[in-house]
Write a protein that holds these residues in place. Structure first.
Motif, short mmCIF file in Angstrom:
data_model
loop_
_atom_site.label_atom_id
_atom_site.label_comp_id
_atom_site.label_asym_id
_atom_site.label_seq_id
_atom_site.Cartn_x
_atom_site.Cartn_y
_atom_site.Cartn_z
N VAL A 1 41.57 27.38 35.75
CA VAL A 1 42.48 28.87 35.75
C VAL A 1 41.43 29.90 36.38
O VAL A 1 40.43 29.91 36.38
CB VAL A 1 42.00 28.80 34.62
CG1 VAL A 1 42.27 30.42 34.49
CG2 VAL A 1 42.75 27.96 33.32
N VAL A 2 42.04 30.79 36.75
CA VAL A 2 41.72 31.65 38.00
C VAL A 2 41.78 33.28 37.44
O VAL A 2 43.15 33.73 37.58
CB VAL A 2 41.90 31.95 39.51
CG1 VAL A 2 42.03 33.18 40.38
CG2 VAL A 2 41.27 30.85 40.31
N ALA A 3 41.35 33.64 36.97
CA ALA A 3 41.31 35.48 35.98
C ALA A 3 40.69 36.62 36.58
O ALA A 3 40.06 36.57 36.85
CB ALA A 3 40.87 34.73 34.48
N VAL A 4 42.25 37.81 36.58
CA VAL A 4 41.43 39.16 37.04
C VAL A 4 40.90 39.91 36.11
O VAL A 4 41.10 39.64 34.82
CB VAL A 4 43.20 39.59 37.97
CG1 VAL A 4 42.51 40.93 38.53
CG2 VAL A 4 42.93 38.70 38.63
N ASN A 5 39.79 40.01 36.75
CA ASN A 5 38.62 41.16 35.57
C ASN A 5 39.68 42.57 36.03
O ASN A 5 39.14 43.37 36.83
CB ASN A 5 37.33 40.91 36.12
CG ASN A 5 37.06 42.23 34.80
OD1 ASN A 5 37.00 43.29 34.08
ND2 ASN A 5 35.76 42.09 34.30
N GLU A 6 40.51 42.70 35.31
CA GLU A 6 41.61 44.12 35.64
C GLU A 6 40.25 45.49 35.58
O GLU A 6 40.47 46.31 36.25
CB GLU A 6 42.58 44.04 34.78
CG GLU A 6 44.24 43.17 35.27
CD GLU A 6 45.33 43.05 34.39
OE1 GLU A 6 45.68 43.81 33.86
OE2 GLU A 6 45.75 41.92 34.52
N PRO A 7 40.27 45.28 34.10
CA PRO A 7 39.48 47.27 34.18
C PRO A 7 38.69 47.00 35.33
O PRO A 7 38.07 47.94 35.55
CB PRO A 7 38.94 46.31 32.78
CG PRO A 7 39.24 45.94 31.97
CD PRO A 7 40.21 44.62 33.30
N LEU A 8 38.01 45.95 35.75
CA LEU A 8 36.39 45.97 36.68
C LEU A 8 37.43 46.18 37.85
O LEU A 8 37.16 47.44 38.66
CB LEU A 8 36.05 45.28 36.75
CG LEU A 8 35.19 45.05 38.00
CD1 LEU A 8 33.37 45.67 37.92
CD2 LEU A 8 34.13 43.43 37.78
N ALA A 9 38.46 45.52 38.34
CA ALA A 9 39.23 45.36 39.81
C ALA A 9 39.79 47.25 39.47
O ALA A 9 40.09 47.90 40.57
CB ALA A 9 40.45 44.57 39.56
#
Length: 187
Positions: A82-90
């Protein structure tokens, strides 16, 4: 008259390997003398939930000894990742790049790839493991290693028993000799 007793050694070793549905599984069990049953497990941290089940299975055949059980699991098939995106950090990185480009009058060359390269924007983890399904794969291998372990302890126990009985025979023969000679010692 000798009473025949099944003696098991306190030391032993058992090993089993198997390839089961996408895993190479290796189990080693070893023990040394100890007054009580004391178990140490060596297994990957992500599979620590198996520890109690392993203890329960081993305690059906082992009553005493300091026991070490090593479990190695090597995935042979493609594991679900599972690859997750840390949206707030991005979003924070995008905003910071915009501010830098405005403040220093630079071109704003923001791409998804450039943001993904920043630390902790993408995180990779293994998909959750079904504990019961994994136990169903691992437990037969542990049982095979346990069978090998118990068999070795019985073989070692038979050797110990023969050694003790041969020493008892020597003692009995010496007692007979001493009884015959004891009247002469008084003279």
């Amino acid at each position: 008259i000798r009473k025949i007793i099944m003696v098991k050694s306190m030391t032993g070793f058992g090993r089993a390997q198997a390839s089961v549905e996408g895993y190479n599984i290796t189990v080693e069990i070893r023990s040394v003398n100890h007054r009580y049953f004391e178990l140490y497990t060596k297994l990957p941290r992500t599979y620590s939930f198996l520890e109690e089940k392993i203890k329960s299975l081993l305690s059906t055949q082992i009553a005493r000894g300091k026991v070490e059980c090593s479990l190695q699991l090597e995935a042979t098939a493609d594991e679900s990742v599972v690859v997750a995106v840390n949206e707030p950090l991005a979003a924070g990185y995008v905003q910071a790049i915009k501010e830098i480009s405005e403040k220093f009058n630079l071109s704003e060359d923001v791409s998804a790839l450039s943001i993904a390269r920043f630390s902790d924007v993408l995180s990779i983890s293994k998909a959750p493991v079904d504990e019961d399904e994994l136990w169903a794969k691992v437990s037969p291998v542990i049982s095979a290693a346990l069978e090998d372990f118990v068999s070795m302890r019985q073989v070692e126990g038979e050797k110990l028993s023969k050694d003790v009985l041969s020493r008892a025979d020597i003692i009995i023969n010496n007692v007979s000799y001493i009884e015959e000679r004891s009247p002469e010692t008084v003279k």
